[in-house]
Design a protein around this motif. Structure first.
Motif, short mmCIF file in Angstrom:
data_model
loop_
_atom_site.label_atom_id
_atom_site.label_comp_id
_atom_site.label_asym_id
_atom_site.label_seq_id
_atom_site.Cartn_x
_atom_site.Cartn_y
_atom_site.Cartn_z
N ILE A 131 49.41 31.95 40.08
CA ILE A 131 48.71 31.89 38.79
C ILE A 131 47.32 31.30 38.97
O ILE A 131 46.32 31.82 38.44
N LEU A 132 47.22 30.20 39.71
CA LEU A 132 45.92 29.57 39.92
C LEU A 132 44.98 30.50 40.69
O LEU A 132 43.78 30.59 40.36
N ALA A 133 45.51 31.17 41.70
CA ALA A 133 44.67 32.09 42.47
C ALA A 133 44.14 33.22 41.58
O ALA A 133 42.94 33.56 41.62
N LEU A 134 45.01 33.80 40.78
CA LEU A 134 44.58 34.88 39.89
C LEU A 134 43.65 34.37 38.80
O LEU A 134 42.74 35.08 38.36
N ALA A 143 42.84 47.12 40.33
CA ALA A 143 44.19 47.66 40.17
C ALA A 143 45.22 46.77 40.84
O ALA A 143 46.31 46.51 40.29
N LEU A 144 44.92 46.27 42.04
CA LEU A 144 45.84 45.38 42.73
C LEU A 144 46.01 44.06 41.97
O LEU A 144 47.12 43.54 41.84
N LEU A 145 44.91 43.53 41.45
CA LEU A 145 44.99 42.31 40.65
C LEU A 145 45.79 42.55 39.36
O LEU A 145 46.55 41.68 38.92
N LEU A 146 45.61 43.74 38.77
CA LEU A 146 46.35 44.07 37.55
C LEU A 146 47.85 44.11 37.85
O LEU A 146 48.67 43.56 37.08
N ALA A 147 48.24 44.71 38.96
CA ALA A 147 49.67 44.79 39.31
C ALA A 147 50.24 43.39 39.53
O ALA A 147 51.34 43.08 39.04
N ALA A 148 49.50 42.54 40.26
CA ALA A 148 49.98 41.18 40.50
C ALA A 148 50.08 40.40 39.20
O ALA A 148 51.05 39.66 38.97
N ALA A 149 49.09 40.56 38.33
CA ALA A 149 49.10 39.85 37.05
C ALA A 149 50.26 40.30 36.18
O ALA A 149 50.91 39.47 35.52
N VAL A 150 50.54 41.59 36.15
CA VAL A 150 51.64 42.10 35.33
C VAL A 150 52.96 41.48 35.76
O VAL A 150 53.79 41.09 34.92
N VAL A 151 53.18 41.35 37.07
CA VAL A 151 54.42 40.75 37.57
C VAL A 151 54.53 39.30 37.11
O VAL A 151 55.58 38.86 36.60
N LEU A 152 53.45 38.53 37.28
CA LEU A 152 53.49 37.12 36.89
C LEU A 152 53.64 36.94 35.38
O LEU A 152 54.42 36.11 34.92
N PRO A 177 42.68 32.66 31.63
CA PRO A 177 41.59 33.31 32.37
C PRO A 177 41.96 34.71 32.86
O PRO A 177 41.11 35.60 32.88
N ILE A 178 43.22 34.89 33.24
CA ILE A 178 43.66 36.19 33.76
C ILE A 178 43.65 37.24 32.66
O ILE A 178 43.03 38.31 32.78
N ILE A 179 44.32 36.93 31.57
CA ILE A 179 44.50 37.92 30.50
C ILE A 179 43.19 38.22 29.79
O ILE A 179 42.87 39.38 29.50
N LEU A 211 40.39 34.44 40.73
CA LEU A 211 39.97 35.74 41.26
C LEU A 211 39.73 36.78 40.18
O LEU A 211 38.73 37.51 40.23
N VAL A 212 40.64 36.87 39.22
CA VAL A 212 40.52 37.93 38.21
C VAL A 212 39.22 37.81 37.41
O VAL A 212 38.51 38.82 37.25
N PRO A 213 38.83 36.63 36.90
CA PRO A 213 37.54 36.56 36.18
C PRO A 213 36.35 36.96 37.05
O PRO A 213 35.44 37.66 36.58
N LEU A 214 36.34 36.53 38.31
CA LEU A 214 35.21 36.85 39.19
C LEU A 214 35.15 38.35 39.49
O LEU A 214 34.08 38.97 39.38
N VAL A 215 36.28 38.94 39.85
CA VAL A 215 36.30 40.37 40.17
C VAL A 215 36.06 41.20 38.92
O VAL A 215 35.35 42.23 38.96
N ALA A 216 36.62 40.77 37.79
CA ALA A 216 36.42 41.53 36.54
C ALA A 216 34.95 41.52 36.14
O ALA A 216 34.40 42.54 35.69
N ALA A 217 34.28 40.37 36.28
CA ALA A 217 32.85 40.30 35.95
C ALA A 217 32.04 41.21 36.87
O ALA A 217 31.12 41.91 36.43
N PHE A 218 32.38 41.22 38.16
CA PHE A 218 31.72 42.12 39.11
C PHE A 218 31.95 43.57 38.69
O PHE A 218 31.02 44.39 38.73
N ALA A 219 33.20 43.89 38.31
CA ALA A 219 33.52 45.26 37.91
C ALA A 219 32.76 45.67 36.66
O ALA A 219 32.32 46.82 36.53
#
Length: 535
Positions: free
Chosen positions: A385-388, A429-438, A462-464, A391-399
């Motif tokens: 959870i902490l890693a995502l 997509a990989l971050l989305l899959a990991a987030a969905v599981v958590l 932050p993830i959602i 990571l998710v906010p940083l990668v999402a902003a880049f995207a």
């Protein structure tokens, strides 16, 4: 790009302002204790971090109990114990050394052989130490757990009473005493537990003292000819809310001080649960179970000072600074992603939303997620959870800056779709899959087994919210991949979110926050699933 510095400054200011507000000390009532006065009695379990009553062969070193009693003697006259084994046979001697009295407990369960060991040891201790042991408590919440019948408990109480020179009692939640009134004839006094947090209808902290008083008066009328000891009462400092009952340092300090004042005013006999936090209880009672102590498990220090204001977030400035660093990192990621492409105001606002929500909550997540993570499984989930959350906010902003297309779960799960996607889309997509599981793990736990489950809203926010803002501005996909997985998951999250809001009641802001996050994630998944155009 001119808008970006203004938005970054605004987000940073909001993060600092919110944390400064959260960190403000909460005023407390005047100290209930006069100068030099001590608490009447406290529950004591000897286990420190890494120790538990479930460790076969564990014997608590006498020096550990000696150290604990040296600390407790400064703040109380008496300790209540719950067992005689695992090194606790030294309790009477240590209590005598430090000028403490003991309410000697024995653990009664289903195992008759173990019960016999406990009874014999407690009887021996009371016979040999009547100057230290004020009373013997034959079992703790045995009827609540359904491990003995009322008849069986009556027989054990009669036996112990015939052998010891001190008063004998039995301890249970007040409702179970009321259901087994006949048991009162066998005890010298009635020991009831009144725990507002754990009531079937939880009581908020600011109403707890009044509730304890009402129940105590009610029990006094039911057992009019018997003395009453409130054998357990208190409040947790960490953990999940139950309806409007919020565990927090300030609420714990307030409840304990108000109930001590009530006991002095009404001349109630009182024992507070508990002296030291017991981390092992998290395994059976969730995070909240390990945080009923008013002394910290690790530092062994008092969590609050009598009559002194208490901050629920004493390290708020550090948490705000961490939030600002992540928020600025999100802006930088967005700027890097937009190089050579430009970024309109709508996209900068999306980046700002990601930065704001991640910056506001990452500081709390870094504190709460480790507390909420128990064992290897909990540690893996908490670490993920902490890693995502970073990571998710940083990668999402880049995207967002890269003007990436909407992603689908198939791009993470299907090799052909994954190879056809751009690198940033594969990452999302990989971050989305990991987030969905958590998220599913948290959501379904709160639906099917919620009593001891934490909401973990700080780590999920932050993830959602990063996926939500990304979904709002993501460019449509060139082809429409199968979207069944997203739609099914969205339906599960939507149903879970609505159920949690109803089940936890609108008084539970942690539940409502988590519910709102699940609804937002459901809508984001639905938008990603339908954001496609044909060639």
């Amino acid at each position: 790009m001119r808008l970006a510095p203004l938005l970054a400054a605004f987000v940073s200011a909001v993060i600092v302002a919110v944390w400064a507000w959260l960190g403000q000390p909460v005023p407390m009532p005047a100290t209930p204790l006069a100068a030099g006065e001590k608490m009447p009695c406290v529950s004591y379990a000897p286990f420190r971090p890494g120790q538990s009553p479930f460790i076969e062969g564990l014997v608590i070193p006498p020096g550990q109990i000696d150290d604990d009693f040296a600390r407790l003697a400064k703040i109380t006259h008496c300790v209540r114990t719950y067992s005689t084994e695992m090194g606790l046979e030294v309790v009477p001697a240590m209590a005598r050394k430090h000028g403490l009295k003991v309410l000697q407990g024995m653990w009664i369960g289903r195992d008759e052989a173990k019960n016999r060991v406990e009874i014999d040891a407690a009887v021996k201790a009371a016979q040999q130490n009547p100057d230290v042991i004020d009373a013997v408590i034959v079992g703790n919440e045995v009827l609540l757990r359904g491990e003995q019948s009322s008849t069986g408990m009556a027989a054990l109480i009669r036996e112990v009473k015939s052998k010891v020179p001190v008063p004998v009692t039995y301890a249970d939640v007040w409702e179970f005493w009321e259901r087994n009134k006949d048991l009162a004839q066998y005890v010298d006094f009635v020991t009831v537990h009144i725990l507002p947090f754990w009531e079937d209808v939880p009581v908020a902290a600011d109403k707890s003292a009044a509730h304890i008083g009402e129940i105590r008066e009610h029990v006094g009328k039911v057992f009019g000819d018997k003395e009453i000891l409130i054998g357990e009462t208190g409040w947790p400092s960490e953990g999940r809310m139950r309806e409007g009952a919020l565990p927090s340092p300030s609420n714990q300090a307030m409840v304990i001080q108000e109930l001590l004042a009530l006991a002095k005013e009404k001349n109630y006999r009182l024992n507070v649960i508990e002296a030291f936090d017991q981390p092992w209880k998290r395994a059976s009672e969730g995070t909240v179970g390990g945080h009923w102590g008013f002394l910290d498990a690790y530092t062994r220090d008092f969590k609050f000072g009598w009559g002194e204001a208490v901050s629920d977030h004493p390290h708020w400035l550090r948490q705000a600074i961490l939030g600002i660093f992540l928020a600025l990192g999100v802006f930088v990621a967005g700027a890097i992603g937009s190089r050579g492409r430009g970024m309109n105001n709508r996209r900068w606002l999306a980046v700002s939303g990601i930065a704001l929500f991640s910056g506001l909550t990452i500081g709390r997540a870094l504190v709460s997620v480790p507390i909420e993570s128990l064992g290897i499984g909990g540690g893996l989930r908490g670490g993920s959870i902490l890693a995502l959350a970073v990571l998710v906010p940083l990668v999402a902003a880049f995207a967002v800056g890269r003007q990436a297309r909407a992603v689908a779960l198939t791009q993470a799960l299907d090799g052909l779709s994954r190879r056809a996607a751009a690198p940033v889309e594969r990452a999302m997509a990989l971050l989305l899959a990991a987030a969905v599981v958590l998220i599913a793990h948290v959501a379904l736990g709160l639906v099917f087994d919620p009593r001891y489950k934490d909401f973990q809203f700080a780590g999920l926010t932050p993830i959602i919210m990063a996926f939500a803002f990304y979904a709002l501005v993501a460019a449509p996909r060139v082809s429409a991949e199968a979207a069944a997985a997203e739609k099914i998951t969205a339906a599960i999250f939507l149903g879970s979110g609505l159920y949690i809001a109803v089940n936890e009641t609108f008084a539970n802001w942690q539940g409502l926050w988590t519910s709102a996050l699940l609804v937002v994630m459901a809508l984001s998944l639905w938008r990603l699933a339908t954001a496609a155009q044909t060639r």
